[in-house]
Design a protein around this motif. Structure first.
Motif, PDB file in Angstrom:
ATOM      1  N   ARG A   1       4.068   2.830  -0.210  1.00 26.77           N
ATOM      2  CA  ARG A   1       4.596   1.896  -1.209  1.00 26.77           C
ATOM      3  C   ARG A   1       3.694   1.794  -2.430  1.00 26.77           C
ATOM      4  O   ARG A   1       4.142   1.759  -3.550  1.00 26.77           O
ATOM      5  N   THR A   2       2.393   1.787  -2.151  1.00 28.44           N
ATOM      6  CA  THR A   2       1.466   1.615  -3.261  1.00 28.44           C
ATOM      7  C   THR A   2       0.749   2.918  -3.580  1.00 28.44           C
ATOM      8  O   THR A   2      -0.240   2.939  -4.281  1.00 28.44           O
ATOM      9  N   PHE A   3       1.270   3.996  -3.035  1.00 25.44           N
ATOM     10  CA  PHE A   3       0.537   5.258  -3.138  1.00 25.44           C
ATOM     11  C   PHE A   3       0.476   5.789  -4.568  1.00 25.44           C
ATOM     12  O   PHE A   3       1.470   5.833  -5.287  1.00 25.44           O
ATOM     13  N   GLN A   4      -0.713   6.218  -4.909  1.00 21.46           N
ATOM     14  CA  GLN A   4      -0.887   6.907  -6.191  1.00 21.46           C
ATOM     15  C   GLN A   4      -1.959   7.933  -5.938  1.00 21.46           C
ATOM     16  O   GLN A   4      -2.948   7.647  -5.301  1.00 21.46           O
ATOM     17  N   GLY A   5      -1.766   9.118  -6.423  1.00 16.92           N
ATOM     18  CA  GLY A   5      -2.847  10.089  -6.233  1.00 16.92           C
ATOM     19  C   GLY A   5      -2.328  11.419  -5.746  1.00 16.92           C
ATOM     20  O   GLY A   5      -1.293  11.887  -6.205  1.00 16.92           O
ATOM     21  N   ASP A   6      -3.063  11.980  -4.811  1.00 15.51           N
ATOM     22  CA  ASP A   6      -2.834  13.359  -4.424  1.00 15.51           C
ATOM     23  C   ASP A   6      -1.691  13.465  -3.403  1.00 15.51           C
ATOM     24  O   ASP A   6      -1.838  13.095  -2.245  1.00 15.51           O
ATOM     25  N   TYR A   7      -0.581  14.010  -3.845  1.00 18.50           N
ATOM     26  CA  TYR A   7       0.596  14.136  -2.975  1.00 18.50           C
ATOM     27  C   TYR A   7       0.301  14.989  -1.741  1.00 18.50           C
ATOM     28  O   TYR A   7       0.826  14.746  -0.670  1.00 18.50           O
ATOM     29  N   ASP A   8      -0.513  16.021  -1.934  1.00 24.61           N
ATOM     30  CA  ASP A   8      -0.778  16.930  -0.814  1.00 24.61           C
ATOM     31  C   ASP A   8      -1.598  16.270   0.280  1.00 24.61           C
ATOM     32  O   ASP A   8      -1.633  16.749   1.402  1.00 24.61           O
ATOM     33  N   ALA A   9      -2.292  15.181  -0.084  1.00 22.14           N
ATOM     34  CA  ALA A   9      -3.216  14.588   0.886  1.00 22.14           C
ATOM     35  C   ALA A   9      -2.538  13.586   1.826  1.00 22.14           C
ATOM     36  O   ALA A   9      -3.132  13.165   2.806  1.00 22.14           O
ATOM     37  N   ILE A  10      -1.274  13.208   1.551  1.00 20.52           N
ATOM     38  CA  ILE A  10      -0.650  12.190   2.413  1.00 20.52           C
ATOM     39  C   ILE A  10      -0.282  12.808   3.759  1.00 20.52           C
ATOM     40  O   ILE A  10       0.392  13.838   3.820  1.00 20.52           O
ATOM     41  N   LYS A  11      -0.768  12.187   4.824  1.00 20.34           N
ATOM     42  CA  LYS A  11      -0.469  12.703   6.164  1.00 20.34           C
ATOM     43  C   LYS A  11       0.697  11.936   6.771  1.00 20.34           C
ATOM     44  O   LYS A  11       0.842  10.731   6.562  1.00 20.34           O
ATOM     45  N   ALA A  12       1.491  12.648   7.556  1.00 17.46           N
ATOM     46  CA  ALA A  12       2.659  12.038   8.185  1.00 17.46           C
ATOM     47  C   ALA A  12       2.387  11.751   9.648  1.00 17.46           C
ATOM     48  O   ALA A  12       1.555  12.406  10.272  1.00 17.46           O
TER      49      ALA A  12
END
Ligand code: ASP
Length: 582
Positions: free
Chosen positions: A456-467
């Motif tokens: 929801r508040t994510f900003q930054g490196d898209y590749d770094a988000i883990k699922a």
């Protein structure tokens, strides 16, 4: 029409008169007697026509040809000494026929049931004959028993079984939909489900807590040996769970199926590996661990190197990765072939270094200084006779090509222990992946997968988000995958935003889900296993078609029925459909 199955007649029946029915499998005549192997679903038993027992039956037996359907009555006897066949379960007995009846005849067969495997086109066209072949019959019986194992395991664990619609609205699992025109709603189409994803989530929101279904899924993709346009999933969803709960339940299920099919014990817990480690060590998210060749990162050793490719790689923040092949003798020709193979796989080049009596040999050694040579040898733990293979370039691409090259080495140098079953969970997948084609980030699993931390508040490196996503891999093949789902509307909207889906599009496509998420949706997650693929792997078959009673060809056709086919213009008119091909 029978007292028992052919394959179950035993020594206990000696002296009894019994009736059996089945097919004439093989026949032989000798010593004035006619011998027939009578076959049914359970196996084979030898029956004997003797003029001393029944002259009439013996004479009439002359008419019997392969695959005639007969019913016989006769007396069970021990086979004479020396004629037993210990290779067959009924090999100690035979049945002397007192009377029989031909129930149906059989024309000349397009292929022999008891000989070598016919070509696949014939097998599929005459699937009913193919099914009479021993190995095909056995595989389908294993399949049938597996349904029961699955249902038993899941019902013991409080799962409810539901069916979900086949005529539905398309939900994206990343493939093309098969669509079905609606006569009552001209110009509108149903999609056949790629999976019951949203329905199973809705069942959780409906409060059912645990759901499963052994369900047909449809994906209009280009076909390969392990893919079919319609295939079967063991589909699972659970409420109030996190990753560990699904992983444990999933491996319990796989353990039950594995043990019932192979008769061996599967040690659990199945090991887990993070996606990043899998990529760094094996260059793939489905590593085949039947051989333990893994990559070593040498990048830091070459920070001040003179060697052009390494220098460039270091400057561009790429990776220098190596495999060590131990205990194999490679000729110059083998090395050249390895280089060629690597290039065909997309590598810019492949460096090899041979350790001969502790001196390194390679066209590039002269560019390496002693410190680099020593550090590399130490890190790789090389001994005399070993060969090092190195690739350098952008990190992800280098890992991936090395991953393919690893499989090449495994096959070519017999590194794979073929009789092992190596299961592995891959966890901590990236949530998103960049699609070059669409020039945007898309969901790597599907857009209902939750991230390890709120987006929801994510900003930054898209590749770094883990699922919170996981796959189960067996011998280098993905046999299942799933995720913990997003269960709150605001989070789901944030996810849609990440993949560039507008609010209008989201509500047009998934309005019903978004609405449901706002009415007390519990935390939930699930998994789906590829049932056909799992069976194929456990039975060690090469093609998924060998575990599906009525599969399609690589071109998506059914050779037995002739589907797909043209339909009448009346049918098309009713649907208000005109084709552009006449
Ligand atoms: N629906 C997903 C699939 O078919 C599996 C899951 O997330 O449960 O791949």
């Amino acid at each position: 029409m029978r007292d028992k199955y052919c394959g179950s007649v035993s020594k206990d029946d000696i002296g009894k008169t019994i009736t059996l029915s089945g097919w004439v499998f093989r026949r032989r005549d000798h010593g004035g007697l006619a011998f027939v192997d009578l076959r049914d679903v359970s196996g084979i038993v030898q029956i004997v026509f003797s003029p001393d027992i029944s002259k009439e039956a013996h004479e009439k037996a002359g008419e019997l040809k392969q695959e005639f359907v007969i019913t016989i009555t006769g007396k069970v006897d021990r086979r004479p000494d020396g004629t037993e066949n210990m290779n067959m379960p009924t090999g100690e007995i035979e049945i002397y026929v007192t009377s029989f009846e031909v129930l149906n005849t059989c024309k000349t067969l397009p292929f022999q049931i008891d000989e070598e495997e016919p070509n696949e086109a014939l097998r599929l066209k005459y699937r009913y004959l193919d099914m009479r072949r021993d190995e095909v019959r056995k595989a389908f019986i294993v399949r049938s028993n597996a349904y029961k194992t699955i249902r038993d395991y899941l019902s013991e664990n409080n799962f409810f079984e539901f069916e979900t619609p086949m005529l539905t609205k398309s939900t994206p699992e990343g493939a093309r939909d098969f669509i079905v025109p609606s006569r009552l709603n001209p110009a509108n189409f149903y999609a056949l489900p790629q999976s019951p994803q949203l329905f199973k989530q809705i069942l959780m929101i409906g409060g059912f807590d645990r759901y499963f279904q052994i369900v047909r899924c449809f994906r209009d993709e280009d076909l390969r040996a392990d893919r079919q346009p319609e295939f079967t999933q063991i589909d699972i969803e659970m409420s109030f769970v996190d990753v560990d709960d699904i992983v444990r339940m999933g491996e319990g299920l796989v353990k039950a199926v594995y043990e019932s099919i192979t008769g061996n014990v599967l040690e659990t817990p199945i090991p887990r590996m993070g996606y990043d480690d899998a990529m760094e060590l094996y260059g793939t998210d489905k590593p085949d661990l039947r051989f333990d060749l893994s990559m070593t990162d040498l990048t830091d050793i070459f920070h001040e190197t003179e060697l052009g490719v390494f220098k460039k790689t270091v400057e561009e923040k790429g990776a220098i990765k190596a495999f060590v092949l131990k205990g194999k003798t490679l000729s110059r020709k083998d090395l050249d072939t390895a280089v060629e193979t690597a290039k065909e796989m997309g590598a810019g080049g492949l460096i090899w270094i041979r350790n001969e009596n502790n001196t390194l040999q390679s066209p590039i050694v002269k560019f390496l200084n002693d410190g680099e040579k020593a550090s590399m040898s130490e890190r790789l733990g090389i001994a005399s006779g070993d060969v090092i293979f190195i690739m350098a370039g952008p990190r992800n691409a280098t890992n991936e090509i090395m991953g393919k090259f690893r499989l090449y080495l495994g096959g070519k140098y017999d590194l794979i222990e073929k009789d092992l079953y190596k299961f592995l969970w891959i966890v901590d997948f990236p949530l998103l992946e960049y699609s070059e084609e669409e020039k945007r980030y898309t969901a790597r699993h599907h857009p209902f997968t939750s991230a390890k931390e709120s987006v929801r508040t994510f900003q930054g490196d898209y590749d770094a988000i883990k699922a919170k996503a996981y796959d189960l891999v067996l011998n280098g093949v993905e046999i299942g995958g799933g995720s913990i789902r997003i269960f709150r509307m605001d989070e789901q909207m944030a996810m849609f935003k990440l993949i560039n889906m507008s609010e209008e599009e989201a509500s047009e496509k998934f309005g019903f889900l978004l609405e449901a998420l706002e009415m007390g949706a519990p935390p939930h997650g699930g998994i789906a296993f590829g049932f056909d693929r799992l069976l194929m792997m456990l039975l060690r078959l090469d093609s998924i078609r060998d575990v599906i009673p009525f599969p399609k060809t690589q071109k998506g056709t059914c050779l037995m029925t002739g589907a797909p086919s043209r339909v009448s213009s009346k049918q098309l008119n009713e649907l208000k459909i005109k084709t552009t091909i006449v």
